[in-house]
Scaffold this active site. Sequence first.
Site, short mmCIF file in Angstrom:
data_model
loop_
_atom_site.label_atom_id
_atom_site.label_comp_id
_atom_site.label_asym_id
_atom_site.label_seq_id
_atom_site.Cartn_x
_atom_site.Cartn_y
_atom_site.Cartn_z
N SER A 249 30.58 6.87 22.90
CA SER A 249 29.72 6.94 24.08
C SER A 249 28.83 8.16 23.98
CB SER A 249 30.56 7.04 25.35
OG SER A 249 31.03 8.37 25.54
N ASP A 250 27.76 8.18 24.76
CA ASP A 250 27.02 9.41 24.96
C ASP A 250 27.80 10.27 25.96
OD1 ASP A 250 25.01 11.34 24.84
OD2 ASP A 250 23.41 9.85 24.90
N TRP A 251 27.35 11.50 26.16
CA TRP A 251 28.07 12.49 26.97
C TRP A 251 28.36 11.94 28.37
CZ3 TRP A 251 28.68 18.11 26.06
CH2 TRP A 251 29.20 18.79 27.16
N GLY A 252 29.63 11.78 28.67
CA GLY A 252 30.05 11.39 30.01
C GLY A 252 29.76 9.96 30.41
#
Length: 719
Positions: free
Chosen positions: A266-269
């Site tokens: 995933s991307d950040w968060g």
Amino acid sequence: MADQFLQDLLAKMTTEEKVAQLTQLATPFFKGASNSGEITGPMVNMNVTDKMVENTGSVLGAWGAKEIKAIQERHLKDNRLGIPLLMMADVIHGYRTIFPVPLAIGSSWDLELAEKSARIAAKEAAAAGIHVTFAPMVDLVRDPRWGRVMESTGEDPYINGEFARVQVKGFQGDDLKNDLETLAACVKHFAAYGAAEGGRDYNTVNMSERELRETYLPAYKAALDAGSEMVMTAFNTVDGIPATGNKRLMRDLLREEWGFDGVLISDWGATKELIPHGVAANEKEAAEKAIKAGLDIEMMTTTYASHLQELIEEGKVDAALLDEAVMRILELKQKLGLFENPYRGADEEREREVIRCQEHRQTAQELAAKSCVLLKNDEVLPLNKEQNIALIGPFAEGNDILGPWSFLGKKEDAITVKDGLEQKLDKEIMVAKGSDIETGEDTVLQEALEIADKADVVVLALGEDSDMSGEAGSRTNIKLPNAQLKLVEEITKLGKPTVAVLFNGRPLDLHGVVDKTDAVLEAWFPGTEGGTAIADLLYGDVNPSGKLTMSFPHSVGQVPVYYNHFNTGRPKGAPDAQVRYVSQYLDSPNGPLYPFGYGLSYTTFAYENFTLSEETLKAGETLTASITVTNTGQVAGEEIVQLYIQDKVGEVVRPLKELKGFQKVYLEPGEAKTIEFAITEDQLRYHHADLSFSSDPGEFVVYVGPNSKEVDGKTFILQ
């Protein structure tokens, strides 16, 4: 089938240890490194335990051989099974030797140099202990309001795919395990992140599946075909479902249809963001949707760590999904040779040798020069060394020219325009700021006017602060700030020959600059060696050869504006078109100020004798388009010859033209070369209404020229 060592390792792992492999934490959570920083902001609320850190699978943002080895050494002592960490970071356009931003690299049309720049970035980062880079970003971009256009190579699926392919090869090399100067690549952001509504970062994406497949997906596929080991999910929705929890996009298309068996991160968060998106009621549901969609690693959230074991025990998630995700992570660690050599390329001595070495800086300078695009030149450039120069503007001595996502690049290492010009001239030049980037003062402006009045020629160094583009750098006003426009207006009133050099991360609305100055050089954010490259270009030691891979609009009101658009039922300029009731603006041209593929040179090129080898083409055969290009000017130069094709009649509407090939040709004055392009039936295929991918018999037009607008056309029939 995984090898026996990994199968045995997986069998020894507890469910808790498996789940932790799927969690990526930032450097502050790890002890043993001097650059770890403090746990602040949202990280405080992640509820990360010491046990979670001991078992986690990867680290985000660690750097430096000494620090990374310290983190890995401590981890191997604490981890029960001695499973090494993956070290990942955003090495986008350089590690310490910073190359131009990717949109600028695209404007070089130089695949060989692009690959070399990725190779150098990998060499420096690998010596510093990094294993994986979150690059290349291949999102197709048509809206310059979106700040992250600087991280893409432009608006065309073909050229984006070509750059994706060579960048993956540059990062990964031919032997990821044994070549310790490589990184695993992670193509991003899957999918269609560049189509965010309104050019507003993280915003909704809404398009048909046919458009997705036809225009946005090809560059991701090119990166995967080149062997990219990882894929990063996008923040945005795709067909109403956020990408990170989108089973149809990730598991059905990416994994099943395309056969991708690497790591999906995933991307950040982004996993926890399924909640505010409104497709998950809580973290537990977010974790369930993400693992079922095929997500292996969640970056900087702990929904898996907090809820995945419980979901398995409740029978809501098949334990096999956890095992397959863990196995993919272990397989990547094995491909990188981490089980045999957990420190891999991390080497302090090697780090000192390679980082910002002369060879790397020379390549950065060469790529910066080839990335700059000469947009206008009313016989002012190149300058001559006898002229008295006044260098004016916020970027005259400004070193904020590395651009967003320059990782460990240091502004103090950057060669400024003043540095470059004074090295070229071997003397001091007159310099004044004239204004700050967004604000101006009368006294500062007056100083600039005074030195400009003493000069034979004025060079204005203008542009955006690096924080004005990049992630979260969306803007509705894409003109230069008013303070700089006022500076241009006042300087040009003096009547001196004036050259504008622009530093920016996006196409700009150039009104107030291009209409007032005599020459405009688009330098983008050119990187560490930018000032030297710009001086070479201004004085003609290097002939500009860059061409735009993203159109420059007349105004923001046209956006999105791009070359490969559809026609309408009422096209402006058609033979039977009415004056008013056609598809047009009343206050602006339809087309861009500067089109895709545009760029000037200090010489001129003539295109002649355009021929096709046949008038018809059949499947399995090849048709050859040839054209003679002659350097008709007084200096040597490099031309980028571009091939476009139009399908005149399709089952669905087809673009007015599509880039299908390009060649770079270097010509001495008076020299001519014949350029040939091979055209085959597979280049004519497209996605039909039922999403099948095939060509239609009928009439096609081949266009060849120096840009997407100035082309000659020839017709052939596909039988």
